[in-house]
Design an enzyme around this catalytic site. Sequence first.
Site, short mmCIF file in Angstrom:
data_model
loop_
_atom_site.label_atom_id
_atom_site.label_comp_id
_atom_site.label_asym_id
_atom_site.label_seq_id
_atom_site.Cartn_x
_atom_site.Cartn_y
_atom_site.Cartn_z
N ALA A 1 -12.39 -6.10 -4.36
CA ALA A 1 -12.67 -4.86 -3.62
C ALA A 1 -13.69 -3.95 -4.33
O ALA A 1 -14.57 -3.38 -3.71
CB ALA A 1 -11.37 -4.10 -3.37
N PHE B 1 -2.60 -5.95 -6.26
CA PHE B 1 -2.60 -4.84 -5.30
C PHE B 1 -1.43 -5.02 -4.34
O PHE B 1 -0.96 -6.13 -4.14
CB PHE B 1 -3.94 -4.85 -4.56
N ASP B 2 -0.96 -3.91 -3.72
CA ASP B 2 0.30 -4.04 -2.95
C ASP B 2 0.21 -5.01 -1.76
O ASP B 2 1.15 -5.74 -1.51
CB ASP B 2 0.89 -2.67 -2.56
N HIS C 1 6.58 4.66 1.97
CA HIS C 1 5.76 5.84 1.69
C HIS C 1 4.96 6.32 2.89
O HIS C 1 4.69 7.51 3.03
CB HIS C 1 4.83 5.60 0.49
C1 LIG Z 1 -7.86 -2.20 -0.59
C2 LIG Z 1 -7.53 -3.37 -1.40
C3 LIG Z 1 -7.04 -4.55 -0.82
C4 LIG Z 1 -6.71 -4.66 0.65
O1 LIG Z 1 -7.81 -4.42 1.45
P1 LIG Z 1 -7.73 -3.73 2.89
O2 LIG Z 1 -9.15 -3.72 3.33
O3 LIG Z 1 -7.16 -2.36 2.72
O4 LIG Z 1 -6.86 -4.57 3.74
C5 LIG Z 1 -6.79 -5.62 -1.66
N1 LIG Z 1 -6.99 -5.54 -2.98
C6 LIG Z 1 -7.48 -4.43 -3.56
C7 LIG Z 1 -7.70 -4.40 -5.04
C8 LIG Z 1 -7.74 -3.31 -2.80
O5 LIG Z 1 -8.18 -2.19 -3.40
#
Ligand SMILES: *Cc1c(COP(=O)(O)O)cnc(C)c1O
Length: 458
Positions: free
Chosen positions: A216, A124-125, A449
């Site tokens: 997540a 994830f970014d 973005h």
């Molecule tokens: C949303 C997300 C994160 C980061 O979490 P935040 O609560 O937005 O800081 C990390 N990994 C994945 C796969 C996510 O979807």
Amino acid sequence: MELPFAESWKIKMVEPIRKSTRAEREQWIKEANYNVFQLKADQVYIDGLTDSGTGAMSDRQWAALMMGDESYAGARSFYELKDTITRITGFEYVIPTHQGRAAENVLFSALVKEGDVVPGNSHFDTTKGHIESRRAMALDCTVDEAKNTQLEVPFKGNVDPKKLEKALEEYHDKVPFIIVTITNNTAGGQPVSMQNLREVRAIADKYNKRVLFDSARFAENAYFIKTREEGYADKTIKEICREMFALADGMTMSAKKDGLVNMGGFIATRWEDWYEAAKKFCIPFEGYLTYGGMNGRDMAALAVGLDENTEFDNLDTRIRQVQYLASLLDEYGIPYQRPVGGHAIFVDASKVLTKIPKEEFPAQTLTIELYKEAGIRGCEIGYILADRDPITRENRFGGNDFVRICVARRVYTDNHMKVIAAALKNVYDRRDEITHGVEIVWEAPLMRHFTVKLKPIE
Ligand SMILES: *Cc1c(COP(=O)(O)O)cnc(C)c1O
């Protein structure tokens, strides 16, 4: 006749939303420099920007909120949260943080150093950001199938075991851990199979490495294992979760997704040494160990949310709604990343706006058209998000160019899904008339973005 499917909840409180006219939206998107992040939420009718922190809490969660213990140290709410996490995952050590990226920041501060290589499936970014900012490398080992948007495979989020093994052979001593993202967000909310998690574990054991789950959407992943993988149909979601996490050494969690809360996150692990190392960074970055970045009441609501969202009916209601939206797109012939994942549809803009060259950002153009059409806010997951190459400063056109429309948990009805699909169809039907895209007027040097300013090409 067979009774139709219906939601596993009823509605106790409503939040009015407002429609707007096309003329209003044309003005608003112009004022927002053609960037949907710059819109006011009141200018949006149906918000599909993200499923992060946008869900609706249950009456039980709101009740738990009132019972929160705000003690600085040793709060009862912390122990409720910790016990719930231990029950669902088997992990004994828990550190709350204010959201997922904070969990990454705390844990990676302890584990990742310059020159390291962290292999995984489409990091994830923020995960990638927290690796790269430490001058380490995030090495993508996702299966090749994930790149082909029209290929129907049940577990498109999987790690390619061959790529992973090659990475471990090549960088052995430099690998602090392997990371597996469940579900694989970047590949379109695509699940990872239990079989694949077992293969990753076996490779990790062979090279004496630990495995971290970026968790997540772990509950959605368990739902897909139950409904798609042989041998799991009769297991409960909680049993599947225990089995998944038994294959990992620890997890980072953005509770804003499958925790069913609006803000929060945590680290959990079975290893005391990881816990001890992370503790040192939790205190200065987040807060004392029994609250990290969270209020007592929010930990209490999260404990209930984790419990609710590891029940089949709640997940079934959610994922069926996403699948319902996808079925409407199928009916209209609109191309998206197939099969649909757990939390969003990813419309393949390069297959819709075929007259727009990539230099004019087709997915961003489609995002703007969808907003103007019906006040629906999607999000470009494409060439603008991909940013520029850090060395050549050229735009990165190598990946997919998607418009992501996320479905917030327990927020919208199927009627809203119908509006989203109809608006997409209207734009799709006049796709050949859309011949000009957008150009960048101003951009930030990093993560452009969010703040990019654009203008339509005449
Ligand atoms: C949303 C997300 C994160 C980061 O979490 P935040 O609560 O937005 O800081 C990390 N990994 C994945 C796969 C996510 O979807």
